[in-house]
Scaffold this active site. Structure first.
Site, short mmCIF file in Angstrom:
data_model
loop_
_atom_site.label_atom_id
_atom_site.label_comp_id
_atom_site.label_asym_id
_atom_site.label_seq_id
_atom_site.Cartn_x
_atom_site.Cartn_y
_atom_site.Cartn_z
N LYS A 66 17.33 49.33 -9.47
CA LYS A 66 16.94 47.97 -9.84
C LYS A 66 17.26 47.63 -11.30
CE LYS A 66 13.26 47.16 -6.47
NZ LYS A 66 11.86 46.73 -6.30
N ASP A 102 10.82 40.12 -6.04
CA ASP A 102 9.55 40.84 -5.98
C ASP A 102 8.40 40.00 -6.51
OD1 ASP A 102 10.51 43.17 -4.82
OD2 ASP A 102 10.98 44.11 -6.75
#
Length: 278
Positions: A66, A102
């Site tokens: 990420k 997210d």
């Protein structure tokens, strides 16, 4: 035409994301395939280039990619830039665009699964990696009263605290490992963002004494219905939720980024619940 998508990252996620997205593609009549790839960190740039060359529309990224993906994007969405992490890649004509879903996924799940928002609450974020950064920023943007950061590596917590300092009217502080129990009991909302619970035999970083009735524990781990940290919190009478809802809602947002269409969230949820055995 068959659209191609995929996921790079932790093998545990490979059984859930493909089912979830495939269910939505089928429900909407979209011809698409979603492939899981085991990609070593040193091969990330090469595999991104290969997928783009092979005509993929987009990818999901999980641990450990990420943060590393930030340097490989042509464009980065402001939210992903702020979060310091990318979990969604869209391949455009001129390169790779990076996004972070997210933050929206966590907030949607917290409201749906726990019936609360972070506004006005004392929040403890345990684990300040990619997921923890997204959660902390989501809570900051949603009006949390104070955010306490806890991480085994003080450097990560300090870096996140510096970023949170830019949010007006927000107080943040760092808790050392010896203070985690007290910091947890003081919080209205505890969000567990470490990897504890991903593997058999993992133990909770917080004992039952760290929890109390009237508070909420949200565990971002989604591979088990009841994680070790959820067990500890329930033993003390706290309300709990695992990260399956966050996975669902971040995935629906990713679907929209890739296709421009609203995902069939009911089909996605059914696929996830079926995979977890109800």
């Amino acid at each position: 035409m068959t659209h191609r998508f995929g996921i790079f990252g932790h093998p545990i996620s490979h059984s859930l994301s493909p089912r979830m997205h495939t269910a939505s593609f089928r429900a909407l009549g979209i011809q698409a395939e979603y492939t899981a790839f085991d990609v070593l960190p040193e091969a990330l740039a090469e595999r991104l280039d290969a997928c783009r060359a092979e005509g993929f529309t987009g990818l999901n990224l999980t641990l450990p990619h990420k943060s590393a993906a930030l340097a490989l994007m042509t464009r980065i969405d402001p939210i992903a830039q702020l979060a310091g992490a990318i979990n969604v890649v869209r391949f455009d004509a001129d390169g790779c665009a990076g996004f972070n879903t997210d933050i929206t996924g966590f907030l949607a799940s917290l409201q749906e699964d726990c019936g609360i928002t972070p506004e006005g609450r004392r929040v403890l974020v345990l684990g300040c990696g990619g997921a923890g950064r997204a959660v902390a920023l989501a809570c900051a943007k949603s009006g949390a009263e104070v955010i306490t950061l806890a991480n085994r590596s003080a450097e990560k917590a300090e870096r996140l605290a510096q970023d949170l300092a830019r949010v007006p009217n927000l107080r943040s502080r760092i808790s050392t490992a010896t203070d985690w129990c007290a910091a947890s009991r003081d919080a209205d909302l505890v969000v567990h963002c470490t990897s504890a619970g991903l593997h058999a035999g993992d133990v909770s970083p917080l004992a039952p004494e760290a929890f109390r009735p009237g508070q909420v524990l949200y565990d971002v781990v989604y591979t088990a219905t009841v994680t070790p940290t959820i067990c500890a919190a329930r033993a003390a009478g706290a309300t709990t939720a695992n990260g399956l809802g966050m996975l669902l809602h971040q995935g629906a947002h990713a679907f929209k980024i890739w296709t421009g269409l609203d995902a069939d969230i009911h089909a996605m949820r059914d696929a996830l619940v079926e995979r977890q055995g109800g």
